[in-house]
Design a protein around this motif. Structure first.
Motif, PDB file in Angstrom:
ATOM      1  N   ILE A  39       1.375  -7.110  -5.466  1.00  0.00           N
ATOM      2  CA  ILE A  39       0.373  -6.173  -5.956  1.00  0.00           C
ATOM      3  C   ILE A  39       0.479  -4.866  -5.189  1.00  0.00           C
ATOM      4  CG2 ILE A  39      -1.445  -7.075  -4.436  1.00  0.00           C
ATOM      5  CD1 ILE A  39      -3.436  -6.471  -6.729  1.00  0.00           C
ATOM      6  N   TYR A  40       0.154  -3.762  -5.845  1.00  0.00           N
ATOM      7  CA  TYR A  40       0.352  -2.436  -5.272  1.00  0.00           C
ATOM      8  C   TYR A  40      -0.955  -1.632  -5.329  1.00  0.00           C
ATOM      9  CZ  TYR A  40       5.165  -3.810  -5.585  1.00  0.00           C
ATOM     10  OH  TYR A  40       6.340  -4.505  -5.425  1.00  0.00           O
ATOM     11  N   LEU A  41      -1.415  -1.218  -4.159  1.00  0.00           N
ATOM     12  CA  LEU A  41      -2.547  -0.303  -4.059  1.00  0.00           C
ATOM     13  C   LEU A  41      -1.981   1.093  -3.841  1.00  0.00           C
ATOM     14  CD1 LEU A  41      -5.547   0.503  -3.694  1.00  0.00           C
ATOM     15  CD2 LEU A  41      -5.310  -0.118  -1.271  1.00  0.00           C
ATOM     16  N   VAL A  42      -2.241   1.990  -4.771  1.00  0.00           N
ATOM     17  CA  VAL A  42      -1.674   3.336  -4.716  1.00  0.00           C
ATOM     18  C   VAL A  42      -2.757   4.331  -4.306  1.00  0.00           C
ATOM     19  CG1 VAL A  42      -0.408   5.116  -5.949  1.00  0.00           C
ATOM     20  CG2 VAL A  42      -0.087   2.705  -6.570  1.00  0.00           C
ATOM     21  N   ILE A  43      -2.576   4.905  -3.123  1.00  0.00           N
ATOM     22  CA  ILE A  43      -3.499   5.930  -2.626  1.00  0.00           C
ATOM     23  C   ILE A  43      -2.908   7.274  -3.006  1.00  0.00           C
ATOM     24  CG2 ILE A  43      -4.681   6.870  -0.615  1.00  0.00           C
ATOM     25  CD1 ILE A  43      -4.241   4.117   0.718  1.00  0.00           C
ATOM     26  N   ASN A  44      -3.416   7.866  -4.047  1.00  0.00           N
ATOM     27  CA  ASN A  44      -2.785   9.025  -4.660  1.00  0.00           C
ATOM     28  C   ASN A  44      -3.087  10.330  -3.945  1.00  0.00           C
ATOM     29  OD1 ASN A  44      -1.599   7.717  -7.014  1.00  0.00           O
ATOM     30  ND2 ASN A  44      -3.710   7.360  -7.641  1.00  0.00           N
ATOM     31  N   GLY A  45      -2.187  11.282  -4.124  1.00  0.00           N
ATOM     32  CA  GLY A  45      -2.471  12.665  -3.805  1.00  0.00           C
ATOM     33  C   GLY A  45      -3.106  13.315  -5.021  1.00  0.00           C
TER      34      GLY A  45
ATOM     35  N   PHE B 295      -7.560   6.695   7.401  1.00  0.00           N
ATOM     36  CA  PHE B 295      -8.847   6.001   7.400  1.00  0.00           C
ATOM     37  C   PHE B 295      -8.818   4.821   6.434  1.00  0.00           C
ATOM     38  CE2 PHE B 295     -11.098  10.270   8.413  1.00  0.00           C
ATOM     39  CZ  PHE B 295     -10.722  10.146   9.740  1.00  0.00           C
ATOM     40  N   ILE B 296      -8.245   5.047   5.254  1.00  0.00           N
ATOM     41  CA  ILE B 296      -8.179   3.990   4.251  1.00  0.00           C
ATOM     42  C   ILE B 296      -7.330   2.819   4.766  1.00  0.00           C
ATOM     43  CG2 ILE B 296      -7.384   3.432   1.916  1.00  0.00           C
ATOM     44  CD1 ILE B 296      -8.027   6.389   1.196  1.00  0.00           C
ATOM     45  N   LYS B 297      -6.239   3.143   5.452  1.00  0.00           N
ATOM     46  CA  LYS B 297      -5.370   2.097   5.993  1.00  0.00           C
ATOM     47  C   LYS B 297      -6.093   1.228   7.015  1.00  0.00           C
ATOM     48  CE  LYS B 297      -1.046   3.231   6.953  1.00  0.00           C
ATOM     49  NZ  LYS B 297       0.120   4.036   7.388  1.00  0.00           N
ATOM     50  N   GLU B 298      -7.056   1.811   7.754  1.00  0.00           N
ATOM     51  CA  GLU B 298      -7.852   1.012   8.692  1.00  0.00           C
ATOM     52  C   GLU B 298      -8.599  -0.095   7.958  1.00  0.00           C
ATOM     53  OE1 GLU B 298     -10.491   3.273  11.147  1.00  0.00           O
ATOM     54  OE2 GLU B 298      -8.973   4.783  11.622  1.00  0.00           O
ATOM     55  N   GLY B 299      -9.202   0.269   6.830  1.00  0.00           N
ATOM     56  CA  GLY B 299      -9.935  -0.722   6.052  1.00  0.00           C
ATOM     57  C   GLY B 299      -9.029  -1.750   5.422  1.00  0.00           C
ATOM     58  N   VAL B 300      -7.854  -1.308   4.930  1.00  0.00           N
ATOM     59  CA  VAL B 300      -6.887  -2.238   4.337  1.00  0.00           C
ATOM     60  C   VAL B 300      -6.385  -3.216   5.393  1.00  0.00           C
ATOM     61  CG1 VAL B 300      -4.642  -2.429   3.231  1.00  0.00           C
ATOM     62  CG2 VAL B 300      -6.204  -0.606   2.538  1.00  0.00           C
ATOM     63  N   GLU B 301      -6.095  -2.699   6.574  1.00  0.00           N
ATOM     64  CA  GLU B 301      -5.591  -3.551   7.659  1.00  0.00           C
ATOM     65  C   GLU B 301      -6.603  -4.628   8.030  1.00  0.00           C
ATOM     66  OE1 GLU B 301      -2.455  -4.618  10.038  1.00  0.00           O
ATOM     67  OE2 GLU B 301      -2.506  -2.900   8.664  1.00  0.00           O
TER      68      GLU B 301
ATOM     69  N   VAL C  85       0.857  -1.186   0.000  1.00  0.00           N
ATOM     70  CA  VAL C  85       0.000   0.000   0.000  1.00  0.00           C
ATOM     71  C   VAL C  85       0.892   1.234   0.000  1.00  0.00           C
ATOM     72  CG1 VAL C  85      -1.840   1.252   1.158  1.00  0.00           C
ATOM     73  CG2 VAL C  85      -1.779  -1.253   1.266  1.00  0.00           C
ATOM     74  N   ALA C  86       0.827   2.012  -1.065  1.00  0.00           N
ATOM     75  CA  ALA C  86       1.641   3.222  -1.194  1.00  0.00           C
ATOM     76  C   ALA C  86       0.762   4.432  -0.916  1.00  0.00           C
ATOM     77  CB  ALA C  86       2.219   3.312  -2.600  1.00  0.00           C
ATOM     78  N   THR C  87       1.143   5.224   0.082  1.00  0.00           N
ATOM     79  CA  THR C  87       0.360   6.392   0.461  1.00  0.00           C
ATOM     80  C   THR C  87       1.157   7.664   0.198  1.00  0.00           C
ATOM     81  OG1 THR C  87       1.161   6.361   2.749  1.00  0.00           O
ATOM     82  CG2 THR C  87      -0.825   5.099   2.262  1.00  0.00           C
TER      83      THR C  87
ATOM     84  N   GLU D 136       2.161  -4.529   3.396  1.00  0.00           N
ATOM     85  CA  GLU D 136       3.265  -3.647   3.747  1.00  0.00           C
ATOM     86  C   GLU D 136       2.953  -2.242   3.246  1.00  0.00           C
ATOM     87  OE1 GLU D 136       8.145  -3.197   3.232  1.00  0.00           O
ATOM     88  OE2 GLU D 136       7.119  -5.033   2.567  1.00  0.00           O
ATOM     89  N   TYR D 137       3.251  -1.252   4.088  1.00  0.00           N
ATOM     90  CA  TYR D 137       2.939   0.142   3.755  1.00  0.00           C
ATOM     91  C   TYR D 137       4.203   0.893   3.361  1.00  0.00           C
ATOM     92  CZ  TYR D 137      -1.435  -1.040   6.079  1.00  0.00           C
ATOM     93  OH  TYR D 137      -2.612  -1.650   6.431  1.00  0.00           O
ATOM     94  N   HIS D 138       4.054   1.809   2.395  1.00  0.00           N
ATOM     95  CA  HIS D 138       5.191   2.588   1.910  1.00  0.00           C
ATOM     96  C   HIS D 138       4.772   4.059   1.783  1.00  0.00           C
ATOM     97  CE1 HIS D 138       7.006  -1.273   0.770  1.00  0.00           C
ATOM     98  NE2 HIS D 138       5.819  -1.572   0.248  1.00  0.00           N
ATOM     99  N   SER D 139       5.570   4.937   2.334  1.00  0.00           N
ATOM    100  CA  SER D 139       5.291   6.373   2.225  1.00  0.00           C
ATOM    101  C   SER D 139       5.975   6.984   1.005  1.00  0.00           C
ATOM    102  CB  SER D 139       5.735   7.106   3.485  1.00  0.00           C
ATOM    103  OG  SER D 139       7.116   6.906   3.717  1.00  0.00           O
TER     104      SER D 139
END
Length: 344
Positions: free
Chosen positions: A258-264, A226-232, A215-217, A243-246
């Motif tokens: 696989i990569y979930l990208v939470i975009n700005g 909030f989104i990370k709560e649901g992913v967790e 998960v890339a934030t 695994e989370y990546h900033s």
């Protein structure tokens, strides 16, 4: 003229707003009848001992509301409110983006020619937002707002205070509901941590084929927590490693992940991920999977089709417009879904 207009010089409400509300109420209750001549600006300014400019502002607001009309050389008359006229809507967006454009286009299509809509951007700046509310209070039939601001406690209190100044019957919140804000206002919103869980569940069978969900934030993603709560919760319920990546770097990209990208706002993370994956010779959609958060029309073209999980922004705009046209404000959670394309 028997209709008496007064002002309270000790009130915190500006004088022009006091007069606007009094005349509006008199028109709505029939004290001022359709076609009745209102006092001239000179007469009213003399009567109330205030400037002509203040009265000019009052009549300008009443004309914008389409409660009165002017006839050259005769003065201002009460409009016949039984005839249909366009609604006035102030749409306060936080920022422009491709999916906000989808939302607005859907809203405008549904409203058709029934309203004049003014768009302003508060840029997630609470002071700018407060000024917009202060300057435009009581000047529009409806206020349609995306209440996206930093989650700082003080800023959220200021947001709630500003929004509570708008009558519930005129207020519609888009994309986020303020659960602690009371009242029967309208809202068409997404529920960030529950929605992402449901969206990922729609792709569970395929996600399980990958070794890990990354998960890339982005730092500019306001609701990443909030989104990370649901992913967790999704990971725990389905025994999937997460695994989370900033930040995005070549070192985090691995085969069969696989990569979930939470975009700005500018999709920086997604662009970097695609660039590095190509440099590493990975075939996207086969060697690695990519899911982007939030749908926009261009996603049909990116990488021959970019998979997304997203609320339905077209539905959001349509529902908001229907609430106004049907005069039926309520709170509705928008649909949220996984849109499968070539990258997953």
């Amino acid at each position: 003229m028997n209709n008496v207009i007064t002002i309270d010089i000790f009130s915190q409400i500006p004088v022009y707003k006091q007069i606007v509300e009094q005349i509006t109420n008199m028109i709505q209750t029939g004290e001022f009848a359709a076609g009745e001549l209102l006092p001239s600006m000179n007469e009213l300014s003399d009567q109330l001992e205030i400037s002509k400019e203040t009265i000019k502002k009052v009549y300008s607001i009443l004309r914008k509301r389409e409660l009165i009309e002017a006839t050259q050389g005769k003065g201002f008359f009460v409009r016949d409110c039984s005839t249909k006229h366009k609604l006035s809507i102030l749409l306060l967006f936080d920022k422009l983006s491709t999916y906000k454009q989808v939302l607005y286009d859907s809203f405008a299509r549904q409203m058709n020619n029934h309203a004049d809509t003014t768009i302003r951007l508060h840029n997630q700046d609470i002071e700018v937002f407060e000024n917009f509310i202060d300057e435009n209070l009581d000047m529009y039939d409806y206020y349609v707002i995306t209440p996206h601001f930093p989650l700082d406690v003080n800023i959220q209190k200021r947001l709630a205070k500003a929004i509570n100044r708008i009558p519930n019957r005129k207020l519609i919140l888009l994309d986020r509901n303020l659960e602690n804000s009371p009242g029967n206002y309208g809202a068409v919103y997404q529920d960030f941590h529950r929605d992402v869980y449901e969206g990922l569940m729609q792709g569970l069978k395929k996600i399980k084929k990958y070794a890990k969900l990354n998960v890339a934030t982005s730092p500019s993603s306001m609701y990443a927590s909030f989104i990370k709560e649901g992913v967790e919760r999704f990971g725990k319920d389905n025994n999937i490693e997460i695994e989370y990546h900033s930040t995005i770097s070549p070192e985090i990209i691995h085969n069969k992940e696989i990569y979930l990208v939470i975009n700005g706002q500018l999709d920086e993370g997604l662009i970097q991920l695609i660039r590095y994956a190509k440099e590493l010779k990975y075939k996207i959609g086969k060697d690695i999977g990519i899911i982007s958060y939030n749908e926009s029309p261009i996603n049909e073209i990116i990488l021959d089709g970019l998979t997304t999980i997203s609320t339905d922004f077209e539905q959001m705009g349509e529902l908001a417009a229907k609430m106004i046209l049907e005069k039926n404000l309520r709170k509705i959670k928008c649909d949220f879904k996984l849109i499968r394309r070539n990258t997953f």
